[in-house]
Design a protein around this motif. Structure first.
Motif, mmCIF file in Angstrom:
data_model
loop_
_atom_site.group_PDB
_atom_site.id
_atom_site.type_symbol
_atom_site.label_atom_id
_atom_site.label_comp_id
_atom_site.label_asym_id
_atom_site.label_seq_id
_atom_site.Cartn_x
_atom_site.Cartn_y
_atom_site.Cartn_z
ATOM 1 N N UNK A 48 0.828 -1.205 0.000
ATOM 2 C CA UNK A 48 0.000 0.000 0.000
ATOM 3 C C UNK A 48 0.865 1.259 0.000
ATOM 4 N N UNK A 49 1.925 1.267 0.773
ATOM 5 C CA UNK A 49 2.796 2.438 0.858
ATOM 6 C C UNK A 49 3.486 2.731 -0.468
ATOM 7 N N UNK A 50 3.625 1.738 -1.334
ATOM 8 C CA UNK A 50 4.287 1.921 -2.630
ATOM 9 C C UNK A 50 3.414 2.688 -3.627
ATOM 10 N N UNK A 51 2.158 2.897 -3.323
ATOM 11 C CA UNK A 51 1.256 3.571 -4.255
ATOM 12 C C UNK A 51 0.752 4.887 -3.723
ATOM 13 N N UNK A 74 -0.067 6.460 2.604
ATOM 14 C CA UNK A 74 -0.285 5.304 3.462
ATOM 15 C C UNK A 74 1.014 4.984 4.164
ATOM 16 N N UNK A 75 0.980 4.870 5.486
ATOM 17 C CA UNK A 75 2.172 4.428 6.209
ATOM 18 C C UNK A 75 1.841 3.145 6.951
ATOM 19 N N UNK A 101 -5.722 -0.705 -3.375
ATOM 20 C CA UNK A 101 -4.713 -0.021 -4.178
ATOM 21 C C UNK A 101 -5.066 -0.170 -5.642
ATOM 22 N N UNK A 102 -4.948 0.902 -6.398
ATOM 23 C CA UNK A 102 -5.278 0.900 -7.820
ATOM 24 C C UNK A 102 -4.044 0.464 -8.610
ATOM 25 N N UNK A 107 2.394 5.063 -11.382
ATOM 26 C CA UNK A 107 2.645 6.114 -10.402
ATOM 27 C C UNK A 107 4.116 6.489 -10.377
ATOM 28 N N UNK A 108 4.369 7.770 -10.210
ATOM 29 C CA UNK A 108 5.742 8.256 -10.077
ATOM 30 C C UNK A 108 5.907 8.806 -8.674
#
Length: 110
Positions: A48-51, A74-75, A101-102, A107-108
């Motif tokens: 989740x945190x990656x998006x 998101x943390x 998460x989409x 995402x950048x």
């Protein structure tokens, strides 16, 4: 659920904020029973945190579903996102909220 290396990603956080593994009961669709192959919370949180693009799904007090795309951060223990009046009202009336998460958005990260 998402699948990677044969593992599904469940998500259920109770009203008191504690994590509990779960899996939908859908025997006609081939969903496995039990929790074998599910991820631990640190793995879920890292994904989740990656998006930054998510879907927030709520339901009214009467169970009418509502899903909206949102940007969020998101943390390890919480998601922070903006919500419109309908999502907010639903969340107050019915704590059954799902955040997904989409994966279709490229995402950048800065």
């Amino acid at each position: 659920s998402h699948e990677k290396e044969g593992k599904t990603m469940p998500a259920e956080i109770n009203r008191n904020g504690t994590w509990r593994k779960s899996r939908p009961v859908m025997p006609k669709y081939g969903a496995p029973g039990g929790l074998e192959g599910t991820l631990e919370w640190p793995d879920v949180a890292a994904r989740f945190a990656a998006g930054k693009s998510y879907w927030v799904c709520t339901a009214s007090r009467d169970g009418v579903p509502h899903a909206v795309p949102v940007l969020a951060t998101f943390n390890s223990d919480r998601a922070i996102f903006g919500a419109g009046p309908r999502s907010t009202q639903n969340g107050v009336a019915n704590m059954a909220i799902t955040v997904h998460r989409n994966p279709g958005v490229k995402e950048k990260r800065r």
